[in-house]
Design an enzyme around this catalytic site. Structure first.
Site, PDB file in Angstrom:
ATOM      1  CG  ASN A   1      -1.684   1.277   1.253  1.00  0.00           C
ATOM      2  OD1 ASN A   1      -1.760   2.069   0.695  1.00  0.00           O
ATOM      3  ND2 ASN A   1      -2.294   1.132   2.554  1.00  0.00           N
TER       4      ASN A   1
ATOM      5  CE  LYS B   1      -0.168   3.187   4.669  1.00  0.00           C
ATOM      6  NZ  LYS B   1      -0.060   3.019   6.277  1.00  0.00           N
TER       7      LYS B   1
ATOM      8  CG  HIS C   1      -5.682   1.939   5.360  1.00  0.00           C
ATOM      9  ND1 HIS C   1      -5.349   2.802   6.236  1.00  0.00           N
ATOM     10  CD2 HIS C   1      -4.790   0.949   5.376  1.00  0.00           C
ATOM     11  CE1 HIS C   1      -4.148   2.449   6.679  1.00  0.00           C
ATOM     12  NE2 HIS C   1      -3.786   1.486   5.825  1.00  0.00           N
TER      13      HIS C   1
ATOM     14  CD  GLU D   1      -2.909   5.356   6.795  1.00  0.00           C
ATOM     15  OE1 GLU D   1      -2.598   5.173   5.721  1.00  0.00           O
ATOM     16  OE2 GLU D   1      -1.997   4.874   7.539  1.00  0.00           O
TER      17      GLU D   1
ATOM     18  CD  GLU E   1      -3.252  -2.336   7.428  1.00  0.00           C
ATOM     19  OE1 GLU E   1      -2.390  -2.594   6.807  1.00  0.00           O
ATOM     20  OE2 GLU E   1      -3.727  -1.239   7.239  1.00  0.00           O
TER      21      GLU E   1
ATOM     22  N   GLY F   1       2.954   2.165  10.792  1.00  0.00           N
ATOM     23  CA  GLY F   1       3.932   3.428  10.726  1.00  0.00           C
ATOM     24  C   GLY F   1       4.761   3.554  12.095  1.00  0.00           C
TER      25      GLY F   1
ATOM     26  CB  SER G   1       5.592  -2.049  12.059  1.00  0.00           C
ATOM     27  OG  SER G   1       5.031  -0.593  12.199  1.00  0.00           O
TER      28      SER G   1
HETATM   29  P1  13P Z   1       3.428   0.218   7.452  1.00  0.00           P
HETATM   30  O1  13P Z   1       3.815  -0.897   7.109  1.00  0.00           O
HETATM   31  O2  13P Z   1       3.925   1.751   6.950  1.00  0.00           O
HETATM   32  O3  13P Z   1       3.245   0.592   9.121  1.00  0.00           O
HETATM   33  O4  13P Z   1       1.714   0.663   6.986  1.00  0.00           O
HETATM   34  C1  13P Z   1       0.921  -0.427   7.054  1.00  0.00           C
HETATM   35  C2  13P Z   1      -0.375  -0.050   6.466  1.00  0.00           C
HETATM   36  O5  13P Z   1      -1.250   0.873   6.848  1.00  0.00           O
HETATM   37  C3  13P Z   1      -0.680  -0.746   5.349  1.00  0.00           C
HETATM   38  O6  13P Z   1      -2.159  -0.654   4.606  1.00  0.00           O
END
Ligand code: 13P
Length: 243
Positions: free
Chosen positions: A8, A10, A91, A93, A158, A164, A203
């Site tokens: 992803n 983002k 997601h 976010e 997640e 992150g 992560s």
């Molecule tokens: P990270 O791998 O940067 O922690 O992000 C995970 C994520 O949100 C994947 O959709």
């Protein structure tokens, strides 16, 4: 089942980087299904650059309707037209930045399925919810209200606090949550729920991928930051167990 390693991106990445990334990722090991989910603006270029390779493409969101007066939104048929096969939905976010509810995710999932896309539906608890002992309840509720009866796709667990941050749940916490998700999927979807892939995200890095991906009911990974470097995503893919 073959594991799925989905990247992803983002809101990162530019057109100028697509060709080199696609060339590198073409060398992904054949025992896993690799999916790249870049921003909408890169999908078409990626589709061209990945032509003839087994690496699949996905988007990061879609609207719940096929077309209309929705400035700034993209529909599932528009995504499918680029050659993308998957779409990430719900997601954390999007839930946090855009106030997306489980009902929104449900409607978007139906739209994705109707357009022939495979939805990757994300669930996960916040740190406060985990501390309060509510993690499994929160995730079960998200599943109940986000997945339609005819769900045919992928679920990604997640934990919000692991995204992150460089922090991951313990192996026993991941195992317990994935078992709870499997039980919920079977209760909700019947036999289809027995084979739904359940990805872990938050992560995932080359140095922790082998242990996370070997846990029971972990069917792959949804990778954020590490997916921006093809060598890191390839290392995570290589760490996935064989069938
Ligand atoms: P990270 O791998 O940067 O922690 O992000 C995970 C994520 O949100 C994947 O959709």
């Amino acid at each position: 089942m073959r594991q799925i390693i989905a990247g992803n991106w983002k809101m990162f990445g530019q057109l100028s980087g697509v060709t080199a990334y696609a060339e590198a990722i073409r060398t992904a090991p054949p025992h896993v299904d690799v999916i790249i989910c870049p921003p909408f603006t890169l999908l078409d270029r990626f589709a061209t650059a990945l032509h003839g390779s087994p690496v699949a493409l996905g988007a990061q969101d879609c609207h719940a309707t096929t077309q209309g007066a929705h400035t700034g939104d993209i529909s599932a048929p528009q995504i499918a037209e680029t050659g993308a096969k998957y779409v990430i939905l719900g997601h954390s976010e999007r839930r946090a930045d855009h106030g997306e509810t489980n009902a929104d995710v449900h409607a978007k999932t139906l739209a994705a399925l109707a357009a022939g896309l495979i939805p990757i539906v994300c669930v996960g608890e916040t740190e406060a919810q985990r501390d309060a002992g509510e993690a499994e309840h929160v995730v079960r509720t998200q599943l109940t209200h986000s997945l339609p009866e005819n769900f045919a796709g992928v679920v990604a667990y997640e934990p919000v606090w692991a995204i992150g941050t460089g922090r991951t749940p313990t192996e026993s916490d991941v195992t317990a949550m994935h078992a709870a998700i499997r039980a919920a999927l079977v209760a909700q979807l019947g036999s289809a729920g027995k084979t739904t892939a359940i990805l872990y995200g938050g992560s995932v890095k080359p140095n922790n991928a082998a242990s996370l991906l070997s846990l029971p009911e972990v069917g792959g990974a949804l990778v954020g930051g590490a997916s921006l470097k093809p060598e890191d995503l390839l290392a995570i893919a290589a760490a996935a167990p064989q069938d």
